[in-house]
Enzyme design. Structure first.
Site, PDB file in Angstrom:
ATOM      1  N   ASP A  37      32.368   0.058  -6.550  1.00  0.00           N
ATOM      2  CA  ASP A  37      31.396  -1.009  -6.264  1.00  0.00           C
ATOM      3  C   ASP A  37      31.827  -1.588  -4.919  1.00  0.00           C
ATOM      4  OD1 ASP A  37      29.611  -3.051  -6.191  1.00  0.00           O
ATOM      5  OD2 ASP A  37      30.219  -3.985  -8.070  1.00  0.00           O
ATOM      6  N   ALA A  70      37.264  -6.696  -8.920  1.00  0.00           N
ATOM      7  CA  ALA A  70      37.043  -8.118  -9.220  1.00  0.00           C
ATOM      8  C   ALA A  70      35.587  -8.501  -8.961  1.00  0.00           C
ATOM      9  CB  ALA A  70      37.984  -8.968  -8.364  1.00  0.00           C
ATOM     10  N   PRO A  71      35.033  -9.419  -9.782  1.00  0.00           N
ATOM     11  CA  PRO A  71      35.680 -10.251 -10.806  1.00  0.00           C
ATOM     12  C   PRO A  71      35.839  -9.618 -12.176  1.00  0.00           C
ATOM     13  CG  PRO A  71      33.399 -10.901 -10.589  1.00  0.00           C
ATOM     14  CD  PRO A  71      33.629  -9.831  -9.547  1.00  0.00           C
ATOM     15  N   LYS A  87      32.460  -4.993 -14.650  1.00  0.00           N
ATOM     16  CA  LYS A  87      32.409  -3.546 -14.888  1.00  0.00           C
ATOM     17  C   LYS A  87      33.694  -3.050 -15.539  1.00  0.00           C
ATOM     18  CE  LYS A  87      29.232  -2.932 -11.009  1.00  0.00           C
ATOM     19  NZ  LYS A  87      29.205  -4.387 -10.677  1.00  0.00           N
ATOM     20  N   ASP A 145      44.647  -1.874  -1.462  1.00  0.00           N
ATOM     21  CA  ASP A 145      43.459  -1.546  -0.676  1.00  0.00           C
ATOM     22  C   ASP A 145      42.935  -0.188  -1.130  1.00  0.00           C
ATOM     23  OD1 ASP A 145      41.545  -0.919   1.197  1.00  0.00           O
ATOM     24  OD2 ASP A 145      42.730  -1.556   2.921  1.00  0.00           O
ATOM     25  N   CYS A 205      25.487  -3.909  -4.244  1.00  0.00           N
ATOM     26  CA  CYS A 205      24.443  -4.893  -4.570  1.00  0.00           C
ATOM     27  C   CYS A 205      23.684  -5.247  -3.291  1.00  0.00           C
ATOM     28  CB  CYS A 205      25.044  -6.131  -5.227  1.00  0.00           C
ATOM     29  SG  CYS A 205      26.350  -6.923  -4.274  1.00  0.00           S
TER      30      CYS A 205
END
Length: 454
Positions: free
Chosen positions: A329, A269-270, A273, A314, A382
Protein backbone atom coordinates in the site's frame (compact mmCIF):
# COMPACT_ATOMS: atom_id res chain seq x y z
CA UNK A 1 21.27 56.98 25.70
CA UNK A 2 20.83 53.70 23.83
CA UNK A 3 18.69 52.36 26.65
CA UNK A 4 16.46 55.44 26.51
CA UNK A 5 16.07 55.02 22.73
CA UNK A 6 15.13 51.37 23.17
CA UNK A 7 12.60 52.30 25.82
CA UNK A 8 11.00 54.92 23.53
CA UNK A 9 10.87 52.41 20.68
CA UNK A 10 9.20 49.80 22.87
CA UNK A 11 6.66 52.33 24.10
CA UNK A 12 5.64 53.02 20.50
CA UNK A 13 5.09 49.33 19.61
CA UNK A 14 1.57 47.89 19.75
CA UNK A 15 0.67 46.36 23.06
CA UNK A 16 0.68 42.58 23.23
CA UNK A 17 -2.76 41.27 22.27
CA UNK A 18 -5.04 40.54 25.17
CA UNK A 19 -6.91 37.27 25.00
CA UNK A 20 -10.35 37.09 26.52
CA UNK A 21 -11.45 33.50 26.44
CA UNK A 22 -15.20 33.86 26.25
CA UNK A 23 -16.98 30.54 25.65
CA UNK A 24 -16.41 29.24 22.13
CA UNK A 25 -13.47 31.48 21.30
CA UNK A 26 -10.65 28.99 22.05
CA UNK A 27 -12.19 26.48 19.64
CA UNK A 28 -12.43 29.13 16.88
CA UNK A 29 -8.89 30.27 17.62
CA UNK A 30 -7.56 26.73 17.23
CA UNK A 31 -9.55 26.16 14.02
CA UNK A 32 -8.16 29.33 12.43
CA UNK A 33 -4.62 28.42 13.48
CA UNK A 34 -4.97 24.95 11.98
CA UNK A 35 -6.32 26.37 8.71
CA UNK A 36 -3.44 28.82 8.53
CA UNK A 37 -0.70 26.29 9.31
CA UNK A 38 -2.04 23.60 6.96
CA UNK A 39 -2.15 26.04 4.04
CA UNK A 40 1.24 27.58 4.76
CA UNK A 41 3.21 24.45 5.68
CA UNK A 42 1.19 21.97 3.56
CA UNK A 43 1.06 19.54 6.47
CA UNK A 44 -1.91 17.23 7.03
CA UNK A 45 -4.81 18.69 9.00
CA UNK A 46 -5.05 15.76 11.42
CA UNK A 47 -1.32 15.89 12.09
CA UNK A 48 -1.46 19.64 12.70
CA UNK A 49 -4.49 19.36 14.96
CA UNK A 50 -2.91 16.52 16.95
CA UNK A 51 0.19 18.66 17.53
CA UNK A 52 -1.70 21.80 18.56
CA UNK A 53 -4.49 20.28 20.66
CA UNK A 54 -2.49 19.60 23.86
CA UNK A 55 -1.45 23.24 24.28
CA UNK A 56 -4.94 24.50 23.39
CA UNK A 57 -6.41 22.99 26.57
CA UNK A 58 -9.86 22.34 25.06
CA UNK A 59 -12.44 19.94 26.39
CA UNK A 60 -13.75 17.21 24.09
CA UNK A 61 -16.69 19.28 22.83
CA UNK A 62 -14.57 22.29 21.89
CA UNK A 63 -11.90 20.08 20.34
CA UNK A 64 -14.61 18.47 18.20
CA UNK A 65 -15.94 21.88 17.20
CA UNK A 66 -12.47 23.11 16.22
CA UNK A 67 -11.95 20.07 14.04
CA UNK A 68 -15.41 20.38 12.47
CA UNK A 69 -14.74 24.01 11.55
CA UNK A 70 -11.33 23.27 10.06
CA UNK A 71 -12.50 20.20 8.11
CA UNK A 72 -15.53 22.06 6.77
CA UNK A 73 -13.35 25.01 5.77
CA UNK A 74 -11.18 22.74 3.62
CA UNK A 75 -14.12 20.74 2.24
CA UNK A 76 -15.67 23.96 0.94
CA UNK A 77 -12.57 26.14 0.64
CA UNK A 78 -13.19 27.09 -2.99
CA UNK A 79 -16.73 28.28 -2.25
CA UNK A 80 -15.60 30.17 0.85
CA UNK A 81 -12.74 31.90 -0.94
CA UNK A 82 -14.98 32.89 -3.85
CA UNK A 83 -17.67 34.26 -1.55
CA UNK A 84 -15.12 36.35 0.36
CA UNK A 85 -13.26 37.56 -2.74
CA UNK A 86 -16.50 38.61 -4.44
CA UNK A 87 -17.30 40.86 -1.49
CA UNK A 88 -13.88 42.45 -0.99
CA UNK A 89 -13.65 45.24 -3.54
CA UNK A 90 -9.92 45.73 -3.00
CA UNK A 91 -9.08 42.13 -2.21
CA UNK A 92 -7.83 40.79 1.08
CA UNK A 93 -5.78 43.39 2.98
CA UNK A 94 -2.02 42.95 2.96
CA UNK A 95 0.00 42.43 6.13
CA UNK A 96 -3.20 41.65 8.00
CA UNK A 97 -1.88 38.74 10.07
CA UNK A 98 -4.53 36.10 10.77
CA UNK A 99 -7.30 38.04 9.01
CA UNK A 100 -7.82 35.47 6.23
CA UNK A 101 -7.86 32.26 8.34
CA UNK A 102 -10.13 33.90 10.91
CA UNK A 103 -12.61 34.90 8.20
CA UNK A 104 -12.31 31.49 6.55
CA UNK A 105 -13.18 29.75 9.82
CA UNK A 106 -16.09 32.11 10.45
CA UNK A 107 -17.40 31.73 6.90
CA UNK A 108 -17.34 27.93 7.25
CA UNK A 109 -19.60 28.28 10.29
CA UNK A 110 -21.95 30.81 8.69
CA UNK A 111 -22.35 28.97 5.39
CA UNK A 112 -22.12 25.30 6.29
CA UNK A 113 -22.34 24.59 10.02
CA UNK A 114 -25.22 24.70 12.46
CA UNK A 115 -23.81 27.69 14.33
CA UNK A 116 -25.82 30.86 15.10
CA UNK A 117 -24.68 33.68 12.82
CA UNK A 118 -24.27 36.11 15.69
CA UNK A 119 -21.94 33.70 17.52
CA UNK A 120 -19.75 33.11 14.46
CA UNK A 121 -19.49 36.85 13.74
CA UNK A 122 -19.00 38.02 17.33
CA UNK A 123 -16.30 35.47 18.11
CA UNK A 124 -14.48 36.19 14.85
CA UNK A 125 -14.48 39.91 15.66
CA UNK A 126 -13.09 39.18 19.13
CA UNK A 127 -10.43 37.00 17.51
CA UNK A 128 -9.48 39.74 15.04
CA UNK A 129 -8.94 42.12 17.97
CA UNK A 130 -6.28 39.82 19.45
CA UNK A 131 -3.62 40.57 16.83
CA UNK A 132 -2.61 44.20 16.07
CA UNK A 133 -2.27 43.37 12.37
CA UNK A 134 -5.83 42.03 12.02
CA UNK A 135 -7.30 44.44 14.56
CA UNK A 136 -6.96 47.25 12.00
CA UNK A 137 -9.50 45.44 9.83
CA UNK A 138 -12.14 44.56 12.43
CA UNK A 139 -14.78 46.77 10.80
CA UNK A 140 -14.08 45.25 7.39
CA UNK A 141 -14.26 41.71 8.74
CA UNK A 142 -17.43 42.39 10.71
CA UNK A 143 -19.21 43.88 7.72
CA UNK A 144 -18.08 41.08 5.42
CA UNK A 145 -19.23 38.29 7.71
CA UNK A 146 -22.61 39.91 8.27
CA UNK A 147 -23.00 40.19 4.52
CA UNK A 148 -22.17 36.49 4.09
CA UNK A 149 -24.93 35.67 6.57
CA UNK A 150 -27.46 37.85 4.73
CA UNK A 151 -26.53 36.43 1.32
CA UNK A 152 -26.04 32.80 2.37
CA UNK A 153 -28.83 31.39 0.19
CA UNK A 154 -27.50 33.11 -2.93
CA UNK A 155 -23.95 31.95 -2.19
CA UNK A 156 -25.02 28.34 -1.76
CA UNK A 157 -27.12 28.46 -4.94
CA UNK A 158 -24.11 29.73 -6.88
CA UNK A 159 -21.98 26.93 -5.42
CA UNK A 160 -24.43 24.27 -6.63
CA UNK A 161 -24.10 25.69 -10.15
CA UNK A 162 -20.29 25.35 -9.97
CA UNK A 163 -19.63 21.60 -9.68
CA UNK A 164 -15.85 22.07 -9.54
CA UNK A 165 -15.95 25.11 -7.27
CA UNK A 166 -14.29 23.26 -4.38
CA UNK A 167 -11.74 21.34 -6.46
CA UNK A 168 -8.33 22.75 -7.47
CA UNK A 169 -7.80 23.12 -11.22
CA UNK A 170 -5.05 20.49 -11.48
CA UNK A 171 -7.34 17.84 -10.06
CA UNK A 172 -10.24 18.86 -12.29
CA UNK A 173 -7.99 18.49 -15.33
CA UNK A 174 -6.62 15.15 -14.17
CA UNK A 175 -10.03 13.63 -13.41
CA UNK A 176 -11.64 14.91 -16.61
CA UNK A 177 -8.81 13.41 -18.65
CA UNK A 178 -8.90 10.10 -16.76
CA UNK A 179 -12.62 9.52 -16.20
CA UNK A 180 -14.52 12.06 -18.31
CA UNK A 181 -16.21 15.28 -17.25
CA UNK A 182 -19.40 13.66 -15.99
CA UNK A 183 -17.59 11.28 -13.65
CA UNK A 184 -15.19 14.04 -12.59
CA UNK A 185 -18.15 16.23 -11.64
CA UNK A 186 -19.69 13.36 -9.66
CA UNK A 187 -16.41 12.86 -7.79
CA UNK A 188 -16.21 16.57 -6.98
CA UNK A 189 -19.83 16.58 -5.83
CA UNK A 190 -19.50 13.71 -3.38
CA UNK A 191 -16.32 15.23 -1.96
CA UNK A 192 -18.57 18.01 -0.65
CA UNK A 193 -20.42 15.50 1.55
CA UNK A 194 -19.33 14.25 4.95
CA UNK A 195 -17.87 10.75 4.64
CA UNK A 196 -19.53 7.63 6.03
CA UNK A 197 -17.86 5.52 8.71
CA UNK A 198 -17.01 1.94 7.74
CA UNK A 199 -15.89 -0.97 9.91
CA UNK A 200 -14.19 -4.27 9.16
CA UNK A 201 -15.47 -7.00 11.45
CA UNK A 202 -13.81 -10.24 12.42
CA UNK A 203 -17.01 -12.24 11.87
CA UNK A 204 -20.78 -12.00 11.50
CA UNK A 205 -21.21 -8.57 9.84
CA UNK A 206 -25.03 -8.85 9.95
CA UNK A 207 -24.97 -9.17 13.72
CA UNK A 208 -22.70 -6.17 14.14
CA UNK A 209 -24.64 -4.09 11.64
CA UNK A 210 -27.73 -4.60 13.78
CA UNK A 211 -25.88 -3.92 17.04
CA UNK A 212 -24.25 -0.74 15.71
CA UNK A 213 -27.19 0.61 13.67
CA UNK A 214 -25.41 0.07 10.38
CA UNK A 215 -25.80 -1.61 7.03
CA UNK A 216 -23.78 -4.42 5.49
CA UNK A 217 -22.17 -3.39 2.22
CA UNK A 218 -21.86 -5.88 -0.65
CA UNK A 219 -18.15 -6.27 0.18
CA UNK A 220 -18.88 -7.29 3.78
CA UNK A 221 -17.90 -4.05 5.48
CA UNK A 222 -20.35 -2.51 7.96
CA UNK A 223 -21.31 1.12 7.36
CA UNK A 224 -22.76 3.06 10.29
CA UNK A 225 -25.88 5.12 9.65
CA UNK A 226 -24.67 7.86 12.00
CA UNK A 227 -21.19 8.93 13.08
CA UNK A 228 -20.59 8.12 16.73
CA UNK A 229 -17.78 8.14 19.28
CA UNK A 230 -15.85 5.01 18.32
CA UNK A 231 -14.55 3.99 21.73
CA UNK A 232 -18.05 3.88 23.21
CA UNK A 233 -19.57 1.57 20.62
CA UNK A 234 -20.43 -2.09 21.32
CA UNK A 235 -17.62 -4.40 20.31
CA UNK A 236 -14.82 -1.86 20.61
CA UNK A 237 -13.37 -3.01 23.92
CA UNK A 238 -13.54 -6.68 22.99
CA UNK A 239 -11.87 -6.00 19.64
CA UNK A 240 -14.66 -7.31 17.42
CA UNK A 241 -14.03 -4.74 14.65
CA UNK A 242 -11.85 -1.87 13.51
CA UNK A 243 -12.40 1.29 11.50
CA UNK A 244 -11.49 0.81 7.83
CA UNK A 245 -12.95 2.32 4.69
CA UNK A 246 -14.73 -0.27 2.60
CA UNK A 247 -12.54 0.39 -0.45
CA UNK A 248 -9.38 0.14 1.63
CA UNK A 249 -10.45 -3.37 2.65
CA UNK A 250 -10.48 -4.65 -0.93
CA UNK A 251 -6.72 -5.19 -1.54
CA UNK A 252 -6.49 -7.89 1.13
CA UNK A 253 -9.46 -9.63 -0.51
CA UNK A 254 -7.36 -9.80 -3.68
CA UNK A 255 -4.39 -11.12 -1.71
CA UNK A 256 -6.65 -13.80 -0.13
CA UNK A 257 -4.26 -14.78 2.70
CA UNK A 258 -4.60 -18.31 4.04
CA UNK A 259 -3.78 -19.84 7.42
CA UNK A 260 -0.11 -20.77 7.62
CA UNK A 261 1.02 -18.49 4.79
CA UNK A 262 3.77 -15.91 5.27
CA UNK A 263 2.57 -12.47 4.21
CA UNK A 264 4.46 -9.16 4.15
CA UNK A 265 2.45 -5.96 4.61
CA UNK A 266 4.72 -3.15 3.40
CA UNK A 267 4.03 0.46 4.46
CA UNK A 268 1.63 -1.15 6.92
CA UNK A 269 0.70 1.60 9.39
CA UNK A 270 -1.86 2.33 10.75
CA UNK A 271 -2.63 -1.37 10.39
CA UNK A 272 -6.12 -1.99 9.03
CA UNK A 273 -4.80 -4.32 6.34
CA UNK A 274 -2.43 -5.99 8.78
CA UNK A 275 -5.44 -6.78 10.96
CA UNK A 276 -7.29 -8.28 8.00
CA UNK A 277 -4.34 -10.54 7.17
CA UNK A 278 -3.83 -11.61 10.77
CA UNK A 279 -7.56 -12.27 11.23
CA UNK A 280 -7.39 -14.62 8.21
CA UNK A 281 -4.86 -16.75 10.11
CA UNK A 282 -1.76 -15.91 8.09
CA UNK A 283 1.61 -15.12 9.62
CA UNK A 284 2.07 -11.43 8.83
CA UNK A 285 5.11 -9.20 8.95
CA UNK A 286 4.03 -5.56 9.19
CA UNK A 287 6.71 -3.15 8.04
CA UNK A 288 6.78 0.65 8.10
CA UNK A 289 9.53 3.25 8.33
CA UNK A 290 7.63 5.32 10.93
CA UNK A 291 8.12 4.11 14.50
CA UNK A 292 5.34 6.35 15.92
CA UNK A 293 2.85 5.03 13.36
CA UNK A 294 3.89 1.47 14.18
CA UNK A 295 3.20 2.11 17.88
CA UNK A 296 -0.36 2.90 16.88
CA UNK A 297 -0.47 -0.28 14.79
CA UNK A 298 0.68 -2.33 17.77
CA UNK A 299 -1.96 -0.74 19.97
CA UNK A 300 -4.67 -1.56 17.42
CA UNK A 301 -3.52 -5.17 17.15
CA UNK A 302 -3.46 -5.51 20.95
CA UNK A 303 -7.07 -4.30 21.20
CA UNK A 304 -8.05 -6.75 18.47
CA UNK A 305 -6.12 -9.65 20.09
CA UNK A 306 -4.24 -10.17 16.83
CA UNK A 307 -0.53 -10.75 16.36
CA UNK A 308 2.04 -9.70 13.78
CA UNK A 309 5.78 -9.36 13.50
CA UNK A 310 6.34 -5.61 13.45
CA UNK A 311 9.44 -4.24 11.73
CA UNK A 312 10.64 -0.64 11.55
CA UNK A 313 12.43 -0.32 8.21
CA UNK A 314 12.35 1.28 4.77
CA UNK A 315 10.48 -1.02 2.40
CA UNK A 316 12.58 0.23 -0.53
CA UNK A 317 15.72 -1.44 0.86
CA UNK A 318 14.46 -4.11 3.28
CA UNK A 319 15.60 -7.70 2.63
CA UNK A 320 14.00 -10.94 3.78
CA UNK A 321 13.24 -14.47 2.61
CA UNK A 322 10.53 -14.37 -0.07
CA UNK A 323 6.89 -14.45 1.06
CA UNK A 324 3.80 -16.28 -0.17
CA UNK A 325 2.12 -12.92 -0.53
CA UNK A 326 3.21 -9.28 -0.45
CA UNK A 327 0.91 -6.30 -0.01
CA UNK A 328 2.30 -2.89 -0.96
CA UNK A 329 0.00 0.00 0.00
CA UNK A 330 2.39 2.61 -1.33
CA UNK A 331 2.72 6.22 -0.20
CA UNK A 332 0.78 8.38 -2.65
CA UNK A 333 -0.90 11.73 -3.21
CA UNK A 334 -3.99 10.32 -1.42
CA UNK A 335 -6.40 12.14 -3.74
CA UNK A 336 -8.84 9.26 -3.33
CA UNK A 337 -9.26 10.21 0.34
CA UNK A 338 -10.29 13.85 -0.20
CA UNK A 339 -13.80 13.27 1.10
CA UNK A 340 -12.37 12.06 4.41
CA UNK A 341 -9.33 14.35 4.35
CA UNK A 342 -10.36 17.47 2.37
CA UNK A 343 -7.10 19.25 3.14
CA UNK A 344 -5.40 16.87 0.67
CA UNK A 345 -6.96 18.77 -2.23
CA UNK A 346 -5.25 21.99 -1.10
CA UNK A 347 -1.91 20.65 0.14
CA UNK A 348 -0.93 18.28 -2.69
CA UNK A 349 0.15 19.23 -6.20
CA UNK A 350 0.86 17.53 -9.52
CA UNK A 351 4.55 17.76 -8.62
CA UNK A 352 3.91 15.80 -5.41
CA UNK A 353 2.12 13.14 -7.44
CA UNK A 354 5.02 12.78 -9.87
CA UNK A 355 7.63 12.69 -7.09
CA UNK A 356 5.68 9.98 -5.27
CA UNK A 357 5.30 7.98 -8.50
CA UNK A 358 9.09 7.62 -8.65
CA UNK A 359 9.09 6.31 -5.05
CA UNK A 360 6.30 3.86 -5.84
CA UNK A 361 8.34 2.36 -8.67
CA UNK A 362 11.27 1.73 -6.32
CA UNK A 363 8.98 0.18 -3.73
CA UNK A 364 7.38 -2.09 -6.33
CA UNK A 365 10.78 -3.34 -7.42
CA UNK A 366 11.62 -4.13 -3.80
CA UNK A 367 8.27 -5.87 -3.29
CA UNK A 368 8.91 -8.00 -6.36
CA UNK A 369 12.12 -9.32 -4.82
CA UNK A 370 10.19 -10.27 -1.67
CA UNK A 371 7.62 -12.37 -3.60
CA UNK A 372 8.44 -16.04 -4.06
CA UNK A 373 7.70 -17.93 -7.30
CA UNK A 374 3.98 -18.65 -7.45
CA UNK A 375 3.36 -15.94 -4.86
CA UNK A 376 1.01 -12.95 -5.07
CA UNK A 377 1.96 -9.30 -5.05
CA UNK A 378 -0.88 -6.83 -4.55
CA UNK A 379 -0.05 -3.20 -5.26
CA UNK A 380 -2.47 -0.49 -4.18
CA UNK A 381 -2.76 3.25 -3.60
CA UNK A 382 -5.54 5.51 -2.30
CA UNK A 383 -5.01 7.82 -5.29
CA UNK A 384 -7.25 8.74 -8.19
CA UNK A 385 -4.24 9.57 -10.34
CA UNK A 386 -3.41 6.97 -13.04
CA UNK A 387 0.29 7.87 -12.71
CA UNK A 388 0.16 6.23 -9.28
CA UNK A 389 -2.00 3.29 -10.33
CA UNK A 390 -2.58 1.97 -13.85
CA UNK A 391 0.56 3.50 -15.34
CA UNK A 392 2.65 2.29 -12.41
CA UNK A 393 1.63 -1.35 -12.90
CA UNK A 394 2.06 -1.19 -16.68
CA UNK A 395 5.62 0.05 -16.24
CA UNK A 396 6.28 -2.60 -13.57
CA UNK A 397 5.18 -5.44 -15.86
CA UNK A 398 7.55 -4.18 -18.55
CA UNK A 399 10.43 -4.19 -16.06
CA UNK A 400 9.45 -7.56 -14.54
CA UNK A 401 8.33 -10.08 -17.19
CA UNK A 402 8.39 -12.78 -14.49
CA UNK A 403 5.11 -11.31 -13.21
CA UNK A 404 1.66 -11.45 -14.77
CA UNK A 405 -1.59 -9.73 -13.83
CA UNK A 406 -4.36 -11.91 -12.37
CA UNK A 407 -7.66 -10.15 -13.11
CA UNK A 408 -10.14 -9.60 -10.31
CA UNK A 409 -13.53 -11.28 -10.59
CA UNK A 410 -16.69 -9.43 -9.49
CA UNK A 411 -17.56 -12.22 -7.04
CA UNK A 412 -14.38 -11.46 -5.08
CA UNK A 413 -15.62 -7.97 -4.23
CA UNK A 414 -19.33 -8.47 -3.63
CA UNK A 415 -20.33 -8.45 -7.28
CA UNK A 416 -19.32 -4.81 -7.80
CA UNK A 417 -18.24 -5.07 -11.43
CA UNK A 418 -18.24 -1.27 -11.76
CA UNK A 419 -15.14 -1.21 -9.55
CA UNK A 420 -13.11 -3.38 -11.95
CA UNK A 421 -11.38 -1.78 -14.94
CA UNK A 422 -10.69 -3.20 -18.40
CA UNK A 423 -7.42 -4.79 -17.22
CA UNK A 424 -9.11 -6.61 -14.35
CA UNK A 425 -7.70 -4.26 -11.71
CA UNK A 426 -9.65 -2.55 -8.93
CA UNK A 427 -10.46 1.10 -9.63
CA UNK A 428 -12.94 2.48 -7.13
CA UNK A 429 -14.24 6.01 -7.65
CA UNK A 430 -15.65 8.10 -4.78
CA UNK A 431 -19.13 8.38 -6.29
CA UNK A 432 -19.58 4.62 -6.76
CA UNK A 433 -21.46 2.49 -4.22
CA UNK A 434 -24.65 4.48 -4.52
CA UNK A 435 -27.24 4.68 -1.79
CA UNK A 436 -30.53 6.50 -1.38
CA UNK A 437 -28.81 8.79 1.14
CA UNK A 438 -25.89 10.94 -0.03
CA UNK A 439 -24.57 10.60 3.50
CA UNK A 440 -24.21 6.82 3.11
CA UNK A 441 -23.13 6.68 -0.53
CA UNK A 442 -19.65 6.42 -1.98
CA UNK A 443 -16.26 5.25 -0.79
CA UNK A 444 -12.57 6.09 -1.05
CA UNK A 445 -10.95 6.25 -4.46
CA UNK A 446 -8.61 3.25 -4.60
CA UNK A 447 -6.51 1.37 -7.13
CA UNK A 448 -5.30 -2.21 -6.67
CA UNK A 449 -3.69 -4.75 -8.97
CA UNK A 450 -2.97 -8.43 -8.26
CA UNK A 451 0.28 -9.71 -9.76
CA UNK A 452 1.48 -13.33 -9.79
CA UNK A 453 5.17 -14.26 -9.88
CA UNK A 454 5.71 -17.03 -12.44
Amino acid sequence: MADQTSQRRRSQEPAAPKRTDVPGLPARRLAATVIDEVLRARVALDETLERLLPEAGLDAADAGLARAIAVTAFRRLGTIRQAIDDRLERGSPRQSGPFEPILTAAAAQILFLDVPDHAAVDLAVRHLHEDPRSARYVSLGNALLRRLARERDAILAEAVAEPFGDTPDWLVQSWCESYGEEAAAAIAAIHREEPPLDLSVKADPERWAEALDGIVLPTGSVRLRERQAIAGLPGFEEGAWWVQDAAAALPVKLLAPKPGERIADLCAAPGGKTAQIAAAGASVTALDRSAPRLRRLKANLARLSLTAEVVTADAASWKADPFDGVLLDAPCSATGTIRRHPDVAWTKTAEDRDRLAALQARLLDSAAALTKPGGRLVYCTCSLEPQEGEAQVSAFLERHPQFRREPVQPAEIGGLAEAIDANGDIRTLPHQLGNLSARLAGWTGFYASRLIRL
